[in-house]
Design a protein around this motif. Sequence first.
Motif, PDB file in Angstrom:
ATOM      1  N   MET A   1       0.838  -1.197   0.000  1.00  0.00           N
ATOM      2  CA  MET A   1       0.000   0.000   0.000  1.00  0.00           C
ATOM      3  C   MET A   1       0.873   1.247   0.000  1.00  0.00           C
ATOM      4  N   ASN A   2       0.371   2.308  -0.635  1.00  0.00           N
ATOM      5  CA  ASN A   2       1.094   3.574  -0.660  1.00  0.00           C
ATOM      6  C   ASN A   2       1.080   4.229   0.713  1.00  0.00           C
ATOM      7  N   PRO A   3       2.125   4.968   1.058  1.00  0.00           N
ATOM      8  CA  PRO A   3       2.123   5.681   2.338  1.00  0.00           C
ATOM      9  C   PRO A   3       1.050   6.759   2.356  1.00  0.00           C
ATOM     10  N   ILE A   4       0.584   7.090   3.542  1.00  0.00           N
ATOM     11  CA  ILE A   4      -0.452   8.117   3.692  1.00  0.00           C
ATOM     12  C   ILE A   4       0.160   9.496   3.476  1.00  0.00           C
ATOM     13  N   ASP A   5      -0.548  10.324   2.742  1.00  0.00           N
ATOM     14  CA  ASP A   5      -0.171  11.732   2.585  1.00  0.00           C
ATOM     15  C   ASP A   5      -0.807  12.508   3.735  1.00  0.00           C
ATOM     16  N   HIS A   6      -0.008  12.886   4.713  1.00  0.00           N
ATOM     17  CA  HIS A   6      -0.535  13.546   5.905  1.00  0.00           C
ATOM     18  C   HIS A   6      -0.826  15.029   5.691  1.00  0.00           C
ATOM     19  N   HIS A   7      -0.527  15.525   4.496  1.00  0.00           N
ATOM     20  CA  HIS A   7      -0.796  16.937   4.196  1.00  0.00           C
ATOM     21  C   HIS A   7      -1.915  17.101   3.169  1.00  0.00           C
ATOM     22  N   ALA A   8      -2.516  15.992   2.771  1.00  0.00           N
ATOM     23  CA  ALA A   8      -3.592  16.055   1.782  1.00  0.00           C
ATOM     24  C   ALA A   8      -4.866  16.607   2.412  1.00  0.00           C
ATOM     25  N   ALA A   9      -5.723  17.153   1.561  1.00  0.00           N
ATOM     26  CA  ALA A   9      -7.020  17.631   2.038  1.00  0.00           C
ATOM     27  C   ALA A   9      -7.830  16.446   2.553  1.00  0.00           C
ATOM     28  N   PRO A  10      -8.598  16.621   3.614  1.00  0.00           N
ATOM     29  CA  PRO A  10      -9.392  15.520   4.163  1.00  0.00           C
ATOM     30  C   PRO A  10     -10.424  15.021   3.154  1.00  0.00           C
ATOM     31  N   LEU A  11     -10.698  13.722   3.204  1.00  0.00           N
ATOM     32  CA  LEU A  11     -11.664  13.093   2.317  1.00  0.00           C
ATOM     33  C   LEU A  11     -12.953  12.799   3.053  1.00  0.00           C
ATOM     34  N   LEU A  12     -14.070  12.974   2.376  1.00  0.00           N
ATOM     35  CA  LEU A  12     -15.386  12.608   2.901  1.00  0.00           C
ATOM     36  C   LEU A  12     -15.969  11.561   1.964  1.00  0.00           C
ATOM     37  N   LEU A  13     -16.201  10.344   2.482  1.00  0.00           N
ATOM     38  CA  LEU A  13     -16.683   9.243   1.656  1.00  0.00           C
ATOM     39  C   LEU A  13     -17.998   8.718   2.201  1.00  0.00           C
ATOM     40  N   ASN A  14     -19.029   8.708   1.335  1.00  0.00           N
ATOM     41  CA  ASN A  14     -20.313   8.158   1.746  1.00  0.00           C
ATOM     42  C   ASN A  14     -20.328   6.646   1.521  1.00  0.00           C
ATOM     43  N   GLN A  15     -21.463   6.001   1.813  1.00  0.00           N
ATOM     44  CA  GLN A  15     -21.523   4.546   1.745  1.00  0.00           C
ATOM     45  C   GLN A  15     -21.230   4.012   0.349  1.00  0.00           C
ATOM     46  N   GLN A  16     -21.800   4.627  -0.681  1.00  0.00           N
ATOM     47  CA  GLN A  16     -21.571   4.137  -2.032  1.00  0.00           C
ATOM     48  C   GLN A  16     -20.115   4.291  -2.434  1.00  0.00           C
ATOM     49  N   GLN A  17     -19.493   5.396  -2.054  1.00  0.00           N
ATOM     50  CA  GLN A  17     -18.080   5.580  -2.367  1.00  0.00           C
ATOM     51  C   GLN A  17     -17.224   4.541  -1.652  1.00  0.00           C
ATOM     52  N   VAL A  18     -17.572   4.231  -0.395  1.00  0.00           N
ATOM     53  CA  VAL A  18     -16.862   3.181   0.335  1.00  0.00           C
ATOM     54  C   VAL A  18     -17.050   1.842  -0.356  1.00  0.00           C
TER      55      VAL A  18
END
Length: 322
Positions: A1-18
């Motif tokens: 897995m790719n490392p997490i980008d700790h400076h990226a804008a926060p993501l909001l994911l609904n059920q369908q996106q998940v």
Amino acid sequence: MNPIDHHAAPLLLNQQQVRDYLPALPVRAALSALFQALAHERAVQPAQTLTLFPQGAGDVITYQGVLADAGVFGAKLSPYIVTDGRPVISAWTSLMSMHTGQPLLFCDAGLLTVERTAGTSALAIDLLARQDSRQLTLIGCGALGQAHLRHVLPLRDWQRIRVYAPDLAAKPELQQQLQALDARIEISSSVDAACDNSDVIMLCTSSASPVLDPATLSKPALITSISTNAVNAHEVTPASLAAMDVYCDHKHSTPDSAGEMVLASQAGSWQRERVVGDLADLVSRRCALPDYQRPVFFRSIGMGLQDIAIACALLQQAQAAQ
């Protein structure tokens, strides 16, 4: 897995996106890494908290966790909201960065909870079941039960797979749905018929009272149980714990919440010190494996760290897709 980008804008994911990310979500790898981290003190599992709303309007359970290697901490919030009709029940997980202190993810946790619950049972089965296990049983066939089948089917060379639920015989569409998962699946007429000569029995019901007495089994088997969230809910008889080798997901918290463990402790027939090991012990090989001279019981209650780990894997996928 790719490392997490700790400076990226926060993501909001609904059920369908998940849902779109689920097929490629590395559930097993995420959970294995979590319990390795817990074994080596690179993760923290606080106790879950229940907060009541004023005037009986409901409550919210908070499941927290910290994963040092991933550099994230967070919580799953699961409210129960009283309405004039059916209550509103939901679950959302938030992740924040240990490096920047900023939010990274806020996502619907309903589907993730199903996957981490089934994935945890599957991890336990892979670690605890005999390598020559050939007969698999599922009691309860809702979303959690079907997820258990999906996760466990690849683990052994199953020769026979039996499923039972009280109303399954009257639901031909559900029967077809189950058998579409695997052609080996058989629909049983009773718990006893489903469990006869079984090597692994997965209890995935919403029952608050026992559905199985391990003393009635024809041979020692591995029994996994997730139970439900009713007070002191349990799927096996509390008295049966004394005659089994008992394992759990988290030995420091499970005995305080699992209904059969609480009731057996109160009755004086079993004590928490008799837990042979938990998943951190098992993945780090710090506890004995069962010899199957008697039944083996694995109890999972769900942990905040499981929610954080699976959300962290989701975040890595979502960031990589951007």
